[in-house]
Structure formats: C-alpha cells, structure tokens
Design an enzyme around this catalytic site. Structure first.
Site, PDB file in Angstrom:
ATOM      1  N   LEU A  48      -1.302  -0.232   6.228  1.00 17.78           N
ATOM      2  CA  LEU A  48      -2.297  -1.282   6.030  1.00 17.78           C
ATOM      3  C   LEU A  48      -2.273  -1.808   4.600  1.00 17.78           C
ATOM      4  CD1 LEU A  48      -5.259   0.153   8.107  1.00 17.78           C
ATOM      5  CD2 LEU A  48      -3.912  -1.889   8.605  1.00 17.78           C
ATOM      6  N   LYS A  49      -1.956  -0.953   3.642  1.00 15.24           N
ATOM      7  CA  LYS A  49      -1.834  -1.402   2.262  1.00 15.24           C
ATOM      8  C   LYS A  49      -0.737  -2.448   2.133  1.00 15.24           C
ATOM      9  CE  LYS A  49      -1.729  -1.427  -2.306  1.00 15.24           C
ATOM     10  NZ  LYS A  49      -2.707  -2.208  -3.101  1.00 15.24           N
TER      11      LYS A  49
END
Length: 300
Positions: A174-175
C-alpha cells in the site's frame, strides 16, 4: 524491558524521517539505542536527548526488545536484518518503516519467524517535518495483536496508526501505491509548470488558479513552493528515491500482472532526472527535468 516497563528500542537509519521518529520515541520515555549514521548530527542530537549510541548494529540488537528500521530500500533492510540476527534474542520484534519491496518483506518475515523473531511492516506517509512533530501517518501489516502491541511506540511519531488488515508485506504494498499517487501528481505538476513557463505565463498566477480549484492539496502546495519561490526544501525527498519507489511499484504491478500506464510515465521522468545528474535534488525540482527538455540550452 527496563525498570520503566517500556521496551528498549533500537533505531537503524536516523535520516530525514528516522531522526524525527527516534527523537519522539526517546522524548516520550522509551529507552533508545542508536548506531552510527552518515548523518552524524542526528546521532549526536539523539544522544543529547537521552539515547545511547552502540558501536555496531549487532551490539545494539543484543540489548533491544524492538528494532525500528528506516533505511533506503530493500537491500539495506536485508543487510540490516542479516547483522541483527547474529545477536538478537528470541522474542525480538523488527518494525520495518522503510519503503521496501513487499516480496522481500514477506520472505524475511518467514525466515525470521523460524528464529523466534517477529517482523512487521509500518511504512510512513507525510513529510520529515510531520514526523518530527509526531504527526506522521503509518500503516501497519501483520497480525492485529502484534500491531496493537506496538501501537504505543508507533504513536510516538505517528498520530494516525492504520492497521491494513492484511499480512506482513501488505503495508509495504500500500505504501508503494500511495507513493504512486504522490509521485504521479508531482510529475503532472512538473509538466504543468514547465508549460506555464513555455507560454510565458506567471507561475504564481497558475498556483493561485489551482489553489482555488478542486485540485488544491498539500502535494501541490509543497511542489509549488519551488516552482514559484524556488524553495527546494518544501518537500525533502530526493528524485533518486522517488525513482527507486516507482521501480518497486512497477515490480509489484508486474508481479500481479497489472497495467502500469501512469507509473511508467512518472518513472521515466524521474529516471531521466537521475541520468541528467539531478538525482540528489528534491522532488519539487523535477520541474527542472521537463524545463531542460523544453529548452535544452537553458542552465538549471
């Protein structure tokens, strides 16, 4: 665990983001261990605040209940873990706040579990100033009970701690997606401001136009600080790190067979900047890459 009841925290990587993270941890009562870093100023400052400097990562690992990594990328994470395991006790937790590759994170977690060591991923969003002020955002992958166990520590530098409700490695994925948003917009702003200059308009006027539109956001404002005021430090994140992050994103996308239409364009902009010798400049300066393409004879 010390007499205070708080775990001993080790910090690896006290650079732009890590310095603020470690500063908040020690100021909020956590016994802190640090190792030498190329940013000597940060280590000296942390020692003055109460941290203890260790001669090596292995020496630090022998004293710690938890070690936070905030290093450049996957190779540095792997190198740090390889040294940590030489002296770490069973029961150690490693919190990886680096922007790393999810498949590397998943593999390391499996290998460390066999040694009785827990790895969770907790990458960061926002700027070094937000981190310094204890106002970063972190999102955490791993079992809910492990995330909650370390929430108090994470909360010393992040006022938003978001469990991703997924396995170890999910937060790193997700980063990378989050960074595509930030870096993709930066590539758009770069082209826009270069075109503003190309048509002879005032960049301050363009900033005012977007500021008073639905596209106004913190990303645009920090980028515009350089385009309008020549303040390169408005967002201290280097072009070479941006290229690394989008390279990781594209590997993630390829791993899942996903299209990379937008990320490809942004990545090529950043890779070109690195090839032009601009890699250590900050992200708001990527407008200079497009300006150089528009006017190759101009000095930047």
């Amino acid at each position: 665990m010390t007499d205070t009841g708080k775990p001993v925290v080790g910090f690896v990587g006290v650079g732009l983001m890590g310095w603020g993270m470690a500063k908040n941890a020690v100021e909020k009562g956590y016994p802190l261990r640090v190792v030498a870093h190329r940013k000597r100023e940060a280590v000296d400052d942390l020692v003055q605040r109460g941290a203890v400097e260790c001669p090596s990562l292995a020496a630090m690992a022998a004293e710690c209940d938890v070690i936070v990594l905030c290093v450049t990328g996957a190779p540095q994470v792997e190198a740090s873990v390889a040294e940590i395991v030489t002296t770490a006790r069973a029961g150690l937790t490693i919190i990886d706040s680096s922007t790393s590759e999810p498949d590397v994170t998943e593999r390391l977690a499996r290998e460390l579990e066999a040694r009785g060591i827990t790895l969770i991923d907790a990458p960061l969003s926002r700027t070094p100033q937000h981190t310094w002020d204890g106002e970063a955002t972190t999102y955490v992958g791993g079992p809910v009970e492990t995330v909650e166990k370390w929430r108090p520590l994470l909360s010393t530098w992040a006022n938003a701690v978001i469990p991703v409700n997924g396995p170890v490695g999910a937060a790193h994925a997700l980063k990378l997606i989050n960074n595509l948003v930030a870096l993709g917009y930066a590539a758009i702003w770069a082209e826009c401001y270069a075109m503003v200059q190309k048509v002879g308009a005032d960049p301050a006027v363009f900033r005012e136009i977007v500021t008073n539109s639905g596209m106004n956001c913190g990303n645009f404002q920090s980028f515009s600080k350089y385009a309008v005021e020549r303040d390169a430090g408005a967002h201290r994140f280097t072009i070479v790190n941006g290229a690394k992050d989008l390279t990781y994103y594209n590997r993630l996308a390829n791993r899942h067979g996903a299209a990379t239409l937008m990320s490809d364009g942004a990545l090529q902009t950043l890779k070109l900047g690195v090839a032009m010798g601009m890699g250590e400049r900050y992200m708001p300066q990527i407008g200079d890459i497009v300006l150089a393409l528009n006017d190759p004879e101009a000095e930047r």
